[in-house]
Design a protein around this motif. Sequence first.
Motif, PDB file in Angstrom:
ATOM      1  N   ALA A   1      26.854 -42.374  22.248  1.00 50.12           N
ATOM      2  CA  ALA A   1      25.855 -41.950  21.022  1.00 50.12           C
ATOM      3  C   ALA A   1      26.279 -42.548  19.841  1.00 50.12           C
ATOM      4  CB  ALA A   1      26.058 -40.368  20.803  1.00 50.12           C
TER       5      ALA A   1
ATOM      6  N   ASN B   1      25.598 -46.143  19.959  1.00 49.51           N
ATOM      7  CA  ASN B   1      24.099 -46.698  19.863  1.00 49.51           C
ATOM      8  C   ASN B   1      23.695 -46.654  18.284  1.00 49.51           C
ATOM      9  OD1 ASN B   1      23.719 -46.495  22.937  1.00 49.51           O
ATOM     10  ND2 ASN B   1      23.156 -44.519  22.703  1.00 49.51           N
TER      11      ASN B   1
ATOM     12  N   ARG C   1      33.800 -38.554  33.167  1.00 51.99           N
ATOM     13  CA  ARG C   1      34.430 -38.745  31.758  1.00 51.99           C
ATOM     14  C   ARG C   1      35.765 -37.924  31.300  1.00 51.99           C
ATOM     15  NH1 ARG C   1      29.782 -37.227  27.233  1.00 51.99           N
ATOM     16  NH2 ARG C   1      31.221 -38.687  26.065  1.00 51.99           N
TER      17      ARG C   1
ATOM     18  N   ARG D   1      25.621 -31.336  24.023  1.00 50.53           N
ATOM     19  CA  ARG D   1      25.618 -31.680  25.458  1.00 50.53           C
ATOM     20  C   ARG D   1      26.139 -30.520  26.438  1.00 50.53           C
ATOM     21  NH1 ARG D   1      23.183 -35.067  23.389  1.00 50.53           N
ATOM     22  NH2 ARG D   1      23.434 -37.499  23.290  1.00 50.53           N
TER      23      ARG D   1
ATOM     24  N   VAL E   1      16.619 -40.671  26.266  1.00 46.70           N
ATOM     25  CA  VAL E   1      18.045 -40.620  25.882  1.00 46.70           C
ATOM     26  C   VAL E   1      18.268 -41.825  24.778  1.00 46.70           C
ATOM     27  CG1 VAL E   1      20.227 -41.251  26.838  1.00 46.70           C
ATOM     28  CG2 VAL E   1      18.525 -39.981  28.252  1.00 46.70           C
TER      29      VAL E   1
ATOM     30  N   ASP F   1      18.955 -47.202  26.521  1.00 43.37           N
ATOM     31  CA  ASP F   1      19.415 -46.436  25.484  1.00 43.37           C
ATOM     32  C   ASP F   1      19.229 -46.666  23.980  1.00 43.37           C
ATOM     33  OD1 ASP F   1      20.454 -44.803  27.314  1.00 43.37           O
ATOM     34  OD2 ASP F   1      22.506 -44.565  26.429  1.00 43.37           O
TER      35      ASP F   1
END
Length: 315
Positions: free
Chosen positions: A35, A38, A107, A171, A253, A293
Motif C-alpha cells: 500500500a 503504491n 508475510r 485488512r 486493489v 495495483d
Amino acid sequence: MSEVICLGETMAMVTPANGAPLHHAEQMTLAMGGAESNVALGLAAMGVTTSWVSRVGADDFGTRIITELKDSGVDTSLVAIDPNRPTGLYVKAPAHDQSPAKVLYYRAGSAASAMNPEFIHTEPLASALQQAKLIHLSGITAALSDSCARMMLELTTAPYGGTVCFDVNWRASLWKDRDPALLQQLANRADAVMVGIDEAELAFGTSDEQQIRNLLPDPSVLVLKNESTSAIALTEDGRFEVPSLNVDVVEPVGAGDSFAAGFLSGLLEGLSVPQALRRGHLAAACTLTVRADRGDLPPKHVIDQLLDLDDHQWS
Ligand code: KDG
C-alpha cells in the motif's frame, strides 16, 4: 532529502496470468505491491520527491522491489536489508463465479514485520523523518507484529515537523488476533486520515459520517471514501464532497493508494481541498481500470483540465 516518506511493507506479488481462477491457473505473473509503496509510486509519478522506507529480505524479491521502485523514481536509500528474514509475498486471486477477488498473505515473520521503534530512531532515517513535509503511514503496518505496532505508536506521537497522514487500510485477515482499537488510537494521533466508509464499518463499527467523526475527532483532515459514489473531506475549513468518476472497474486493489497519492500530491501543491479530492479520484480511476495495483495517469495538462472543470461537467 525527500518531501514525502511512505513507510510500510512491500511484498512480492503473484497473480494468475490473464485473470484465470487461482485453483486452476497454470501461469502466474510476478510483480510487487504494498500500500505505502503504491502511494510512493503515485506521488513520484506526479513529481513529488518521495522515499519508500521498509525492510526487505536479502533475497531476489527484495532486490526486485528495490530496483523497481528506484527505476520509477522513488528513493530507496533508507530501506534496510534483513539477512535473516524473507521478503513477504502475497497472492492476488481474481474473482470467479460466485467468489470475489481475494488476497492471500505469506508475510508472517517477514523482514518488514521486524520493524521496531529503534528502526525509526536510527540515522539517517531519524533525520529524514524530521525533515519530511509529509509522512504517509497505514494501518496495515500496525497489524504486522507487536514491534511494528509499537513503532506506529511512536511514529504518530513523535513531534515531527511535517504532516503525518494515516490511511486506515483495513485488512481483516491481519487483525484476526489483534485489537483493532489500535487503529482508532493511531488515527486520532495523525494530522490527516483516510478511511473508506466500508472500512469504517468493519474497523470502527459505524458507517455514519457524524459517528465516524465523533470517533476520530482529532485529525485536522478526515477523508471518508464512499467507494464508487464520492469522497468527503471534513476539515477545519468545512466539509467538501466530490463525486467519484464513473468507470468500468477491472480490479479494485490499489485504487485507495492511488486516491491517496492524488489527494496528497494535490495538498502538497497547494490545490484547494475539492481539487485535491478530484485528483485523488482521477488517480483512483486510472487504477480501477487496470489489473495492476497502479494505473498510469494521463499527462499533466489533461489532469489540470479535468481539475478545472465546472462541478456539473465533472460529475
Ligand atoms: O492497497 C493495495 C495493497 O493491498 C496491496 O498492494 C498489498 O500492501 C498490501 C496489503 O498489505 O494488502
